[in-house]
Scaffold this motif. Structure first.
Motif, PDB file in Angstrom:
ATOM      1  N   LYS A   1     -23.052  17.635 -11.366  1.00  0.00           N
ATOM      2  CA  LYS A   1     -23.393  16.774 -10.233  1.00  0.00           C
ATOM      3  C   LYS A   1     -23.030  17.499  -8.940  1.00  0.00           C
ATOM      4  O   LYS A   1     -21.895  17.914  -8.734  1.00  0.00           O
ATOM      5  CB  LYS A   1     -22.622  15.453 -10.313  1.00  0.00           C
ATOM      6  N   ILE A   2     -24.016  17.653  -8.056  1.00  0.00           N
ATOM      7  CA  ILE A   2     -23.803  18.269  -6.747  1.00  0.00           C
ATOM      8  C   ILE A   2     -23.514  17.159  -5.740  1.00  0.00           C
ATOM      9  O   ILE A   2     -24.200  16.129  -5.719  1.00  0.00           O
ATOM     10  CB  ILE A   2     -25.032  19.080  -6.299  1.00  0.00           C
TER      11      ILE A   2
ATOM     12  N   LEU B   1     -32.109  13.026  -0.479  1.00  0.00           N
ATOM     13  CA  LEU B   1     -30.924  13.063  -1.327  1.00  0.00           C
ATOM     14  C   LEU B   1     -30.958  11.952  -2.376  1.00  0.00           C
ATOM     15  O   LEU B   1     -30.571  12.164  -3.535  1.00  0.00           O
ATOM     16  CB  LEU B   1     -29.663  12.935  -0.469  1.00  0.00           C
TER      17      LEU B   1
ATOM     18  N   LEU C   1     -33.341  12.968  -5.110  1.00  0.00           N
ATOM     19  CA  LEU C   1     -32.786  14.023  -5.948  1.00  0.00           C
ATOM     20  C   LEU C   1     -31.551  13.587  -6.722  1.00  0.00           C
ATOM     21  O   LEU C   1     -31.091  14.299  -7.615  1.00  0.00           O
ATOM     22  CB  LEU C   1     -32.434  15.236  -5.084  1.00  0.00           C
TER      23      LEU C   1
ATOM     24  N   ILE D   1     -28.507  13.156  -5.332  1.00  0.00           N
ATOM     25  CA  ILE D   1     -27.348  13.867  -4.792  1.00  0.00           C
ATOM     26  C   ILE D   1     -26.511  12.886  -3.964  1.00  0.00           C
ATOM     27  O   ILE D   1     -26.980  12.381  -2.943  1.00  0.00           O
ATOM     28  CB  ILE D   1     -27.778  15.052  -3.909  1.00  0.00           C
TER      29      ILE D   1
ATOM     30  N   HIS E   1     -28.317  22.304  -6.254  1.00  0.00           N
ATOM     31  CA  HIS E   1     -28.954  21.252  -7.059  1.00  0.00           C
ATOM     32  C   HIS E   1     -30.017  21.837  -7.982  1.00  0.00           C
ATOM     33  O   HIS E   1     -30.109  21.454  -9.161  1.00  0.00           O
ATOM     34  CB  HIS E   1     -29.583  20.206  -6.141  1.00  0.00           C
TER      35      HIS E   1
ATOM     36  N   GLN F   1     -30.136  21.713 -12.052  1.00  0.00           N
ATOM     37  CA  GLN F   1     -31.263  21.186 -12.814  1.00  0.00           C
ATOM     38  C   GLN F   1     -31.768  22.199 -13.839  1.00  0.00           C
ATOM     39  O   GLN F   1     -32.328  21.828 -14.871  1.00  0.00           O
ATOM     40  CB  GLN F   1     -32.398  20.786 -11.874  1.00  0.00           C
TER      41      GLN F   1
END
Length: 279
Positions: free
Chosen positions: A3-4, A17, A20, A22, A130, A134
């Motif tokens: 996890k970013i 965000l 995505l 995030i 990120h 992925q």
């Protein structure tokens, strides 16, 4: 999976965000006794209104460690490692806040990366991290790659007025007054994680032309440079700058990031900047 975690100093759009997945951590902006989160309580437009009307310069504070706890708790539950892509520790206490929060999670792998940058280049590093996550990269691999990219980052800012630099103690009052009288437009850069003077131009037009020259001289062509434009209350000028950069660099699109309140506090309205990574 990894996890970013990002924060508002990156200037990344919240909608992106959210899409995505995030998590976004805010900075705290203080006007006198009133404090605001800059993710849900004070956006850049509202901040600029307050800034222009304020007699005293507002202050910013790092996010309290407690704001990281729900993110870390969810990651632990999901079996994810965490990489916090943080702004420069020399201009923000975000790194320390994340490290303090991580101490409450001895069973969770948390890597806090001091990127030594802010704004658009920080946004680029968040998006890169990120993408690597992925693709299945481990937390250690992501940190290693980020550390390879960090020294290559270049950021240059043009401020529209010396007033806010003077209020923040970055330039003396007499020099600020002289600079305004002579229409001097300082260009700032980010070196070793902190803001430093780069050079001065006599007019804004010359300063903008100099920004283009810096890109032409130093920025490699192609997507790996992650060239971007940053602005605060200068959307039209940023659009023109991005268009000129596209033509000059043979690109079709350059992202434009709105600078967050924590940065505009010291630069004031009308700030324009460029960021990229050298090879």
């Amino acid at each position: 999976m990894v996890k970013i975690v990002a924060d508002t100093t990156s200037g990344l759009p919240r909608e992106l965000l959210k899409t995505l997945g995030i998590p976004l951590i805010p900075q705290i902006v203080c006007f006198g006794e009133d404090s605001y989160r800059d993710d849900t309580e004070l956006d850049t437009a509202a901040f600029l209104q307050k800034l222009k009307a304020s007699v005293e310069l507002p202050k910013t504070a790092a996010p309290p460690p407690a704001l990281y706890l729900p993110i870390f708790e969810q990651a632990l539950k999901d079996g994810e490692d965490v990489v916090v892509v943080a702004p420069s520790g020399k201009v923000s206490g975000t790194v320390r806040s994340a490290e303090v929060a991580a101490q409450d999670f001895p069973n969770l792998k948390v890597a806090v990366v001091d990127t030594q940058t802010i704004a658009g280049n920080l946004a680029s590093l968040v998006l890169l991290a990120h993408a690597w996550a992925q693709e299945g990269a481990t937390a250690d691999a992501i940190v290693s790659r980020l550390n390879e990219w960090i020294p290559r980052g270049q950021i240059f800012f043009l401020v529209d007025t010396l007033e806010y630099l003077q209020k923040g103690g970055r330039i003396g009052g007499a020099k600020a007054l002289l600079g305004e009288m002579l229409q001097i437009k300082p260009i700032l850069c980010l070196q070793n994680g902190q803001v430093e003077p780069f050079e001065q131009q006599r007019t804004k037009r010359r300063a903008l032309r100099r920004l283009l020259e810096v890109v032409e001289e130093s920025c490699p062509k192609g997507p790996l440079a992650n060239l971007c434009v940053m602005q605060a209350d200068a959307a039209q000028e940023a659009g023109v700058l991005a268009s000129e950069l596209c033509s000059m660099m043979g690109m079709t699109d350059i992202p434009i990031y709105e600078l967050p309140p924590a940065i505009v506090t010291h630069g004031g309205p009308g700030v324009l900047g460029i960021g990229f990574f050298v090879t």
